[in-house]
Design a protein around this motif. Structure first.
Motif, PDB file in Angstrom:
ATOM      1  N   UNK A   1       0.840  -1.197   0.000  1.00  0.00           N
ATOM      2  CA  UNK A   1       0.000   0.000   0.000  1.00  0.00           C
ATOM      3  C   UNK A   1       0.874   1.247   0.000  1.00  0.00           C
ATOM      4  N   UNK A   2       1.929   1.255   0.823  1.00  0.00           N
ATOM      5  CA  UNK A   2       2.824   2.414   0.882  1.00  0.00           C
ATOM      6  C   UNK A   2       3.485   2.672  -0.472  1.00  0.00           C
ATOM      7  N   UNK A   3       3.865   1.613  -1.175  1.00  0.00           N
ATOM      8  CA  UNK A   3       4.517   1.785  -2.477  1.00  0.00           C
ATOM      9  C   UNK A   3       3.568   2.463  -3.466  1.00  0.00           C
ATOM     10  N   UNK A   4       2.325   2.009  -3.507  1.00  0.00           N
ATOM     11  CA  UNK A   4       1.346   2.629  -4.406  1.00  0.00           C
ATOM     12  C   UNK A   4       1.136   4.092  -4.016  1.00  0.00           C
ATOM     13  N   UNK A   5       1.010   4.358  -2.728  1.00  0.00           N
ATOM     14  CA  UNK A   5       0.827   5.738  -2.258  1.00  0.00           C
ATOM     15  C   UNK A   5       1.998   6.620  -2.674  1.00  0.00           C
ATOM     16  N   UNK A   6       3.208   6.088  -2.557  1.00  0.00           N
ATOM     17  CA  UNK A   6       4.406   6.869  -2.895  1.00  0.00           C
ATOM     18  C   UNK A   6       4.483   7.160  -4.393  1.00  0.00           C
ATOM     19  N   UNK A   7       4.017   6.247  -5.191  1.00  0.00           N
ATOM     20  CA  UNK A   7       4.072   6.456  -6.631  1.00  0.00           C
ATOM     21  C   UNK A   7       2.990   7.404  -7.131  1.00  0.00           C
ATOM     22  N   UNK A   8       1.892   7.489  -6.410  1.00  0.00           N
ATOM     23  CA  UNK A   8       0.780   8.306  -6.876  1.00  0.00           C
ATOM     24  C   UNK A   8       0.645   9.641  -6.150  1.00  0.00           C
ATOM     25  N   UNK A   9       1.430   9.868  -5.120  1.00  0.00           N
ATOM     26  CA  UNK A   9       1.361  11.125  -4.378  1.00  0.00           C
ATOM     27  C   UNK A   9       2.766  11.630  -4.063  1.00  0.00           C
ATOM     28  N   UNK A  10       2.959  12.944  -4.190  1.00  0.00           N
ATOM     29  CA  UNK A  10       4.262  13.558  -3.951  1.00  0.00           C
ATOM     30  C   UNK A  10       4.499  13.868  -2.477  1.00  0.00           C
ATOM     31  N   UNK A  11       3.531  14.461  -1.838  1.00  0.00           N
ATOM     32  CA  UNK A  11       3.719  14.924  -0.461  1.00  0.00           C
ATOM     33  C   UNK A  11       3.327  13.859   0.560  1.00  0.00           C
TER      34      UNK A  11
ATOM     35  N   UNK B   1      -5.005   5.903   3.935  1.00  0.00           N
ATOM     36  CA  UNK B   1      -6.260   5.738   4.667  1.00  0.00           C
ATOM     37  C   UNK B   1      -7.408   5.401   3.730  1.00  0.00           C
ATOM     38  N   UNK B   2      -7.467   6.085   2.599  1.00  0.00           N
ATOM     39  CA  UNK B   2      -8.545   5.825   1.646  1.00  0.00           C
ATOM     40  C   UNK B   2      -8.445   4.409   1.085  1.00  0.00           C
ATOM     41  N   UNK B   3      -7.235   3.974   0.767  1.00  0.00           N
ATOM     42  CA  UNK B   3      -7.047   2.613   0.261  1.00  0.00           C
ATOM     43  C   UNK B   3      -7.448   1.595   1.319  1.00  0.00           C
ATOM     44  N   UNK B   4      -7.033   1.823   2.556  1.00  0.00           N
ATOM     45  CA  UNK B   4      -7.389   0.904   3.641  1.00  0.00           C
ATOM     46  C   UNK B   4      -8.906   0.823   3.799  1.00  0.00           C
ATOM     47  N   UNK B   5      -9.567   1.957   3.716  1.00  0.00           N
ATOM     48  CA  UNK B   5     -11.031   1.982   3.802  1.00  0.00           C
ATOM     49  C   UNK B   5     -11.653   1.187   2.651  1.00  0.00           C
ATOM     50  N   UNK B   6     -11.157   1.395   1.439  1.00  0.00           N
ATOM     51  CA  UNK B   6     -11.698   0.675   0.279  1.00  0.00           C
ATOM     52  C   UNK B   6     -11.445  -0.826   0.395  1.00  0.00           C
ATOM     53  N   UNK B   7     -10.268  -1.190   0.916  1.00  0.00           N
ATOM     54  CA  UNK B   7      -9.974  -2.613   1.141  1.00  0.00           C
ATOM     55  C   UNK B   7     -10.950  -3.206   2.161  1.00  0.00           C
ATOM     56  N   UNK B   8     -11.205  -2.458   3.227  1.00  0.00           N
ATOM     57  CA  UNK B   8     -12.131  -2.919   4.268  1.00  0.00           C
ATOM     58  C   UNK B   8     -13.536  -3.123   3.685  1.00  0.00           C
ATOM     59  N   UNK B   9     -13.990  -2.163   2.872  1.00  0.00           N
ATOM     60  CA  UNK B   9     -15.316  -2.289   2.259  1.00  0.00           C
ATOM     61  C   UNK B   9     -15.393  -3.504   1.333  1.00  0.00           C
TER      62      UNK B   9
END
Length: 159
Positions: free
Chosen positions: A19-29, A38-46
């Motif tokens: 998850x961290x790798x995807x976040x790092x590739x798609x977001x700069x800050x 957090x959003x990915x974790x929520x979507x995974x939970x759903x």
């Protein structure tokens, strides 16, 4: 805590690097990466109750992660203040390693969403069969696209 909650939390903990790798590739800050995590974790939970185990858990997670990361670009971005003045300086070796990693991430961020997804999965070490299942293309098409992406990254790194 129910059994499925505990299983889910264990799964997230075990595969948080994905998850961290995807976040790092798609977001700069950093703040944006944390929000996306957090959003990915929520979507995974759903989606967790719908996971039937027909594919590997990481294959399912990548699909959710990438779809969420791509969909999150459609949301308006919130402006924040840079806090880099408050961080401790890194050693030379750490700076060099971070510089090279950031160069690669910067080049990958310039790719389109489909290319980012493919190279992310490739760098994670998934085989061509798994990547083609996640992306929804044939293995031959994937091989061609992967070679083009690698060439594009080489050009971006050399400019």
């Amino acid at each position: 805590m129910s059994v499925s909650e505990e299983e889910f939390l264990n799964t997230i903990f075990e595969h948080q690097a994905l998850i961290h790798k995807v976040c790092h590739l798609y977001r700069d800050r950093k703040e944006d990466r944390e929000d996306l995590f957090q959003e990915i974790t929520y979507q995974l939970w759903k989606s967790y109750p719908k996971f039937e185990g027909r594919s590997k858990i990481t294959t399912w997670m990548y699909r959710i992660c990438l779809n969420t990361a791509i969909a999150s670009f459609r949301k308006p971005e919130i402006k924040t203040t840079d806090v880099s003045d408050f961080l401790e300086p890194l050693s030379e070796a750490e700076e060099e390693g971070n510089f090279q990693k950031e160069q690669l991430f910067s080049a990958i961020r310039k790719l389109d969403d489909a290319e980012k997804a493919i190279i992310t999965l490739y760098l994670e070490g998934l085989d061509h069969t798994e990547i083609s299942q996640i992306i929804g293309v044939t293995k031959n098409n994937l091989s061609v696209r992967l070679n083009r992406i690698k060439n594009k990254i080489r050009i971006l790194l050399n400019t």
